[in-house]
Scaffold this motif. Structure first.
Motif, PDB file in Angstrom:
ATOM      1  N   THR A 147       0.842  -1.204   0.000  1.00 33.28           N
ATOM      2  CA  THR A 147       0.000   0.000   0.000  1.00 33.28           C
ATOM      3  C   THR A 147       0.873   1.248   0.000  1.00 33.28           C
ATOM      4  OG1 THR A 147      -0.133   0.042   2.423  1.00 33.28           O
ATOM      5  CG2 THR A 147      -1.875  -1.142   1.242  1.00 33.28           C
ATOM      6  N   ARG A 148       0.247   2.337  -0.410  1.00 34.60           N
ATOM      7  CA  ARG A 148       0.861   3.665  -0.342  1.00 34.60           C
ATOM      8  C   ARG A 148      -0.186   4.647   0.174  1.00 34.60           C
ATOM      9  NH1 ARG A 148       5.594   4.099  -3.602  1.00 34.60           N
ATOM     10  NH2 ARG A 148       5.863   2.341  -5.027  1.00 34.60           N
ATOM     11  N   ASP A 149       0.262   5.578   0.967  1.00 29.96           N
ATOM     12  CA  ASP A 149      -0.619   6.636   1.449  1.00 29.96           C
ATOM     13  C   ASP A 149      -0.623   7.754   0.411  1.00 29.96           C
ATOM     14  OD1 ASP A 149      -1.950   8.684   2.710  1.00 29.96           O
ATOM     15  OD2 ASP A 149      -0.951   8.406   4.640  1.00 29.96           O
ATOM     16  N   MET A 154      -1.240  10.765   0.671  1.00 29.34           N
ATOM     17  CA  MET A 154      -0.687  12.008   1.184  1.00 29.34           C
ATOM     18  C   MET A 154       0.843  11.969   1.237  1.00 29.34           C
ATOM     19  SD  MET A 154      -3.327  13.817   1.617  1.00 29.34           S
ATOM     20  CE  MET A 154      -2.605  15.180   2.517  1.00 29.34           C
ATOM     21  N   THR A 155       1.407  10.770   1.330  1.00 29.32           N
ATOM     22  CA  THR A 155       2.876  10.642   1.401  1.00 29.32           C
ATOM     23  C   THR A 155       3.348   9.630   0.355  1.00 29.32           C
ATOM     24  OG1 THR A 155       2.631   8.966   3.128  1.00 29.32           O
ATOM     25  CG2 THR A 155       2.960  11.254   3.842  1.00 29.32           C
ATOM     26  N   TRP A 156       2.853   9.780  -0.850  1.00 32.16           N
ATOM     27  CA  TRP A 156       3.064   8.793  -1.912  1.00 32.16           C
ATOM     28  C   TRP A 156       4.540   8.538  -2.184  1.00 32.16           C
ATOM     29  CZ3 TRP A 156      -0.804   5.974  -4.019  1.00 32.16           C
ATOM     30  CH2 TRP A 156      -0.508   5.214  -5.148  1.00 32.16           C
ATOM     31  N   ASN A 157       5.333   9.602  -2.242  1.00 32.27           N
ATOM     32  CA  ASN A 157       6.753   9.477  -2.535  1.00 32.27           C
ATOM     33  C   ASN A 157       7.612   9.244  -1.294  1.00 32.27           C
ATOM     34  OD1 ASN A 157       7.279   9.578  -5.302  1.00 32.27           O
ATOM     35  ND2 ASN A 157       6.856  11.770  -5.365  1.00 32.27           N
ATOM     36  N   GLU A 158       7.019   9.395  -0.109  1.00 41.10           N
ATOM     37  CA  GLU A 158       7.818   9.393   1.110  1.00 41.10           C
ATOM     38  C   GLU A 158       7.835   8.062   1.848  1.00 41.10           C
ATOM     39  OE1 GLU A 158       6.613  12.622   3.546  1.00 41.10           O
ATOM     40  OE2 GLU A 158       6.661  14.079   1.906  1.00 41.10           O
ATOM     41  N   GLN A 159       6.783   7.278   1.724  1.00 42.56           N
ATOM     42  CA  GLN A 159       6.791   5.987   2.401  1.00 42.56           C
ATOM     43  C   GLN A 159       5.774   5.044   1.765  1.00 42.56           C
ATOM     44  OE1 GLN A 159       5.915   6.929   6.535  1.00 42.56           O
ATOM     45  NE2 GLN A 159       3.753   6.453   6.266  1.00 42.56           N
ATOM     46  N   PHE A 160       5.989   3.739   1.978  1.00 43.86           N
ATOM     47  CA  PHE A 160       5.043   2.722   1.522  1.00 43.86           C
ATOM     48  C   PHE A 160       5.204   1.495   2.412  1.00 43.86           C
ATOM     49  CE2 PHE A 160       8.803   2.622  -1.268  1.00 43.86           C
ATOM     50  CZ  PHE A 160       9.289   1.344  -1.036  1.00 43.86           C
ATOM     51  N   VAL A 161       4.275   0.556   2.286  1.00 45.58           N
ATOM     52  CA  VAL A 161       4.260  -0.660   3.105  1.00 45.58           C
ATOM     53  C   VAL A 161       4.581  -1.851   2.211  1.00 45.58           C
ATOM     54  CG1 VAL A 161       2.864  -2.139   4.611  1.00 45.58           C
ATOM     55  CG2 VAL A 161       2.542   0.343   4.646  1.00 45.58           C
ATOM     56  N   ILE A 162       5.449  -2.738   2.675  1.00 48.56           N
ATOM     57  CA  ILE A 162       5.806  -3.950   1.928  1.00 48.56           C
ATOM     58  C   ILE A 162       5.244  -5.174   2.641  1.00 48.56           C
ATOM     59  CG2 ILE A 162       7.882  -2.953   0.916  1.00 48.56           C
ATOM     60  CD1 ILE A 162       9.526  -4.394   3.034  1.00 48.56           C
ATOM     61  N   ASP A 163       5.225  -6.309   1.942  1.00 48.19           N
ATOM     62  CA  ASP A 163       4.557  -7.503   2.445  1.00 48.19           C
ATOM     63  C   ASP A 163       5.492  -8.466   3.180  1.00 48.19           C
ATOM     64  OD1 ASP A 163       6.033  -8.344   0.307  1.00 48.19           O
ATOM     65  OD2 ASP A 163       4.430  -9.473  -0.660  1.00 48.19           O
ATOM     66  N   ARG A 164       6.609  -7.993   3.692  1.00 47.23           N
ATOM     67  CA  ARG A 164       7.495  -8.828   4.509  1.00 47.23           C
ATOM     68  C   ARG A 164       7.830  -8.061   5.777  1.00 47.23           C
ATOM     69  NH1 ARG A 164       9.798 -12.783   1.213  1.00 47.23           N
ATOM     70  NH2 ARG A 164      10.305 -13.829   3.180  1.00 47.23           N
ATOM     71  N   THR A 215       4.583  -7.294   7.837  1.00 46.32           N
ATOM     72  CA  THR A 215       4.702  -6.107   6.995  1.00 46.32           C
ATOM     73  C   THR A 215       5.774  -5.184   7.566  1.00 46.32           C
ATOM     74  OG1 THR A 215       3.021  -4.838   8.205  1.00 46.32           O
ATOM     75  CG2 THR A 215       2.254  -6.197   6.354  1.00 46.32           C
ATOM     76  N   ALA A 216       6.156  -4.211   6.759  1.00 47.53           N
ATOM     77  CA  ALA A 216       7.121  -3.201   7.205  1.00 47.53           C
ATOM     78  C   ALA A 216       6.857  -1.903   6.459  1.00 47.53           C
ATOM     79  CB  ALA A 216       8.554  -3.668   6.955  1.00 47.53           C
ATOM     80  N   VAL A 217       7.096  -0.780   7.150  1.00 46.74           N
ATOM     81  CA  VAL A 217       6.946   0.550   6.556  1.00 46.74           C
ATOM     82  C   VAL A 217       8.317   1.040   6.117  1.00 46.74           C
ATOM     83  CG1 VAL A 217       6.214   2.933   6.923  1.00 46.74           C
ATOM     84  CG2 VAL A 217       4.938   1.051   7.995  1.00 46.74           C
ATOM     85  N   VAL A 218       8.398   1.504   4.870  1.00 45.18           N
ATOM     86  CA  VAL A 218       9.653   1.973   4.298  1.00 45.18           C
ATOM     87  C   VAL A 218       9.616   3.501   4.190  1.00 45.18           C
ATOM     88  CG1 VAL A 218      11.171   1.920   2.289  1.00 45.18           C
ATOM     89  CG2 VAL A 218       9.934  -0.154   2.984  1.00 45.18           C
ATOM     90  N   SER A 219      10.625   4.174   4.786  1.00 45.82           N
ATOM     91  CA  SER A 219      10.834   5.608   4.556  1.00 45.82           C
ATOM     92  C   SER A 219      11.773   5.760   3.378  1.00 45.82           C
ATOM     93  CB  SER A 219      11.432   6.282   5.800  1.00 45.82           C
ATOM     94  OG  SER A 219      10.479   6.386   6.824  1.00 45.82           O
ATOM     95  N   THR A 220      11.334   6.471   2.345  1.00 47.54           N
ATOM     96  CA  THR A 220      12.140   6.595   1.136  1.00 47.54           C
ATOM     97  C   THR A 220      13.187   7.696   1.285  1.00 47.54           C
ATOM     98  OG1 THR A 220      10.789   8.257  -0.010  1.00 47.54           O
ATOM     99  CG2 THR A 220      10.048   5.966  -0.128  1.00 47.54           C
ATOM    100  N   VAL A 221      14.069   7.768   0.325  1.00 51.21           N
ATOM    101  CA  VAL A 221      15.132   8.779   0.341  1.00 51.21           C
ATOM    102  C   VAL A 221      14.577  10.194   0.226  1.00 51.21           C
ATOM    103  CG1 VAL A 221      16.915   7.250  -0.567  1.00 51.21           C
ATOM    104  CG2 VAL A 221      15.437   8.488  -2.156  1.00 51.21           C
ATOM    105  N   PRO A 236      10.780   6.709  -5.892  1.00 51.16           N
ATOM    106  CA  PRO A 236      10.059   5.681  -5.127  1.00 51.16           C
ATOM    107  C   PRO A 236       8.649   5.401  -5.629  1.00 51.16           C
ATOM    108  CG  PRO A 236      11.206   7.188  -3.661  1.00 51.16           C
ATOM    109  CD  PRO A 236      11.300   7.776  -5.037  1.00 51.16           C
ATOM    110  N   ASP A 237       7.984   6.385  -6.218  1.00 55.46           N
ATOM    111  CA  ASP A 237       6.601   6.150  -6.639  1.00 55.46           C
ATOM    112  C   ASP A 237       6.499   5.229  -7.849  1.00 55.46           C
ATOM    113  OD1 ASP A 237       7.687   7.872  -8.442  1.00 55.46           O
ATOM    114  OD2 ASP A 237       5.972   9.218  -8.559  1.00 55.46           O
TER     115      ASP A 237
END
Length: 298
Positions: free
Chosen positions: A132-134, A136-146, A185-191, A284-285
């Motif tokens: 998933t991606r929020d 509001m923060t599409w380029n800044e963070q997303f959730v992965i399935d591990r 799951t895990a939340v990723v903060s992008t560069v 990231p998007d």
């Protein structure tokens, strides 16, 4: 009588070569005239035949069209609307199938590139997909399935596979770090996220600094801060991860220096350090498949 026959044979033998050539040419011309007449008669007969049958064929097609029009007019609006909906549905299904096929091709290519990633030092990749991606923060963070069940922990680097200018084969490029972890799951903060901070080293000058996201959606860049004042910066100089920020394998490409608005590759802050603008190799998007480097268990 035998004498007359001998004279006739002798006369035939006396025919000159030019006369024989003339006879042969005459025969060839005669054959060509016959062929030309045959093709002319054939074309004329074909045209006459087509013109002869045209009224009958036209009448049959007219009756067919009239019958079809009559059958269409006898249908009520509900039936016609249902037929139109059916056609639109079939058209949508065909278009969707084509889009899915193209998407599968892109996924296959991305997965093939990801599978080429190998372990670095004592780190191994854990492959994951973006869940998933929020908005509001599409380029800044997303959730992965591990998550932690796969050995992922906070601070682990997240990479994807991409082609970069100086390399002829796909390589792992950094796009973020793990911000938080659950079991699956895990939340990723992008560069590009303001939460992102990581020590990196420039390839040419070998100067090190802290890479920070800006959170500016209009400018998809990161800031490389706290570089020594005397660092000689150059456009296109690549930034790589180093071992100063904890559990990060060194040498992963992150991005490259791009000039500021004044055309300079860096700017000085309070005469204490330099700042450089870093453009990530991958936005990231656009990412769907990633790998998380985790420490190999001994």
């Amino acid at each position: 009588m035998n004498r007359g026959r001998d004279k006739l044979l002798a006369k035939r033998r006396e025919i000159s070569p030019p006369r024989m050539i003339a006879y042969a040419l005459g025969a060839v011309i005669f054959l060509l005239l016959i062929l030309a007449a045959y093709y002319t008669i054939r074309r004329t007969a074909a045209r006459m035949s087509a013109d002869f049958y045209y009224p009958f064929l036209k009448a049959a097609r007219g009756l067919e069209n009239s019958y079809a029009d009559g059958a269409l007019l006898m249908q009520n609006n509900k039936t016609l609307a249902a037929a139109l909906v059916k056609l639109q549905k079939e058209n949508f299904e065909l278009a969707s199938g084509h889009a899915v096929q193209q998407d599968l091709k892109q996924e296959n290519a991305a997965l093939r590139r990801m599978l080429r990633l190998r372990k670095k030092s004592n780190f191994v990749p854990v492959f994951a997909e973006v869940l998933t991606r929020d908005p509001m923060t599409w380029n800044e963070q997303f959730v992965i399935d591990r998550g932690s069940a796969a050995g992922i922990a906070e601070g682990d680097p997240v990479v994807t596979s991409a082609f970069i200018r100086s390399m002829s084969v796909p390589t792992a490029v950094l796009i973020g770090r793990i911000k938080s972890v659950s079991r699956h799951t895990a939340v990723v903060s992008t560069v590009l996220s303001p939460d992102f901070k990581l020590g990196v080293t420039l390839g040419k000058s070998r100067a090190s600094g802290i890479l920070e996201g800006t959170g500016d959606a209009a400018a998809p860049y990161s800031l490389l801060r706290y570089l020594p004042v005397k660092t000689r910066l150059a456009d296109g100089d690549m930034a790589f991860t180093n071992s100063y920020s904890g559990n990060n394998p060194p040498g992963i490409p992150v991005g490259e220096i791009v000039p500021w608005a004044d055309g300079q590759p860096g700017r000085e802050q309070d005469h204490l350090y330099l700042e450089a603008c870093i453009r990530p190799f991958v936005l990231p998007d656009t990412v769907r498949f990633v790998a998380v480097y985790i420490r190999e268990k001994s």
